[in-house]
Design an enzyme around this catalytic site. Structure first.
Site, PDB file in Angstrom:
ATOM      1  N   ASP A 200       0.867  -1.172   0.000  1.00 46.27           N
ATOM      2  CA  ASP A 200       0.000   0.000   0.000  1.00 46.27           C
ATOM      3  C   ASP A 200       0.912   1.233   0.000  1.00 46.27           C
ATOM      4  O   ASP A 200       1.452   1.595  -1.041  1.00 46.27           O
ATOM      5  CB  ASP A 200      -0.898  -0.137   1.245  1.00 46.27           C
ATOM      6  CG  ASP A 200      -1.996   0.898   1.336  1.00 46.27           C
ATOM      7  OD1 ASP A 200      -2.556   1.258   0.305  1.00 46.27           O
ATOM      8  OD2 ASP A 200      -2.302   1.330   2.456  1.00 46.27           O
TER       9      ASP A 200
ATOM     10  N   ASP B 105      -7.699  -9.205   5.181  1.00 46.06           N
ATOM     11  CA  ASP B 105      -8.832  -9.145   6.096  1.00 46.06           C
ATOM     12  C   ASP B 105      -9.426  -7.748   6.204  1.00 46.06           C
ATOM     13  O   ASP B 105      -8.789  -6.745   5.899  1.00 46.06           O
ATOM     14  CB  ASP B 105      -8.397  -9.562   7.504  1.00 46.06           C
ATOM     15  CG  ASP B 105      -7.574  -8.472   8.198  1.00 46.06           C
ATOM     16  OD1 ASP B 105      -6.523  -8.085   7.626  1.00 46.06           O
ATOM     17  OD2 ASP B 105      -7.988  -7.987   9.259  1.00 46.06           O
TER      18      ASP B 105
END
Ligand code: IMP
Ligand code: MG
Length: 174
Positions: free
Chosen positions: A101, A158
């Site tokens: 990210d 998740d």
């Protein structure tokens, strides 16, 4: 909360892409053992699927890190929650991540691991969000999919510890 999951990348497409990336790794490392470092927990599913498709000699180790600081942004100061079991001295290391990210976690981790004397360090990720990159020096050697800036789950990723077991990549819709 009743969030919905929209399929972004179907299971068969994920698996096909992992096979392609594994074939590249097999070519690049031909005749050389590769030491996979799985970054827990998110990297676990991808690491297993990748490792099953490798034909070069494979050894595996696991590491779990957490980023200091709250909120959704990683701080880049990484705490090692579970360290590796094996030394890295002289090994061709391939870090296996679920998603890159900002790159802060990886930038920090790579610096720590370099100090342990590996012969080489490369980086392999299932997903990349290049638009979000803050640490431009993080060079990804093997990427399965580059995706837009959306929050995704499945295949190890998740939301609040849920959905890691989905066999596809989905976008969380709130
Ligand atoms: P970075 O330090 O900002 O690159 O943080 C990467 C970590 O943030 C990943 O290993 C994931 O744990 C988490 N992350 C980033 N984007 C997502 C996402 O879309 N879904 C789930 N986890 C994510
Ligand atoms: Mg992760």
């Amino acid at each position: 909360m009743a969030e919905k999951i929209r399929v972004l990348i179907a299971e068969e497409d994920v698996n096909k892409k992992i096979s392609e990336v594994a074939a590249r790794i097999n070519r690049d490392y031909e005749g050389r053992p590769v030491h996979l470092i799985c970054i827990l927990k998110g990297g676990a599913f991808f690491t297993c699927e990748l490792a099953k498709r490798l034909t070069v000699p494979v050894s595996l180790d696991f590491m779990s890190v957490s980023s200091y600081g709250g909120g959704t942004e990683s701080s880049g100061v990484v705490r090692i929650v579970k360290d590796l079991d094996e030394p890295l001295e002289g090994k061709d290391v391939l870090i296996v991540e679920d998603i890159i990210d900002s790159g802060r976690t990886l930038a920090y981790l790579i610096e720590i691991l370099k100090q342990r004397g590996p012969k080489s360090i490369r980086l392999c990720t299932l997903l990349d969000k290049p638009e979000r990159r803050v640490k431009k020096q993080v060079k990804v050697d093997y990427t399965c999919f580059s995706i837009p800036d959306e929050f995704v789950v499945g295949y190890g990723l998740d939301y609040d510890q849920k959905y890691r077991n989905l066999p596809y990549i989905g976008v969380v819709e709130f």
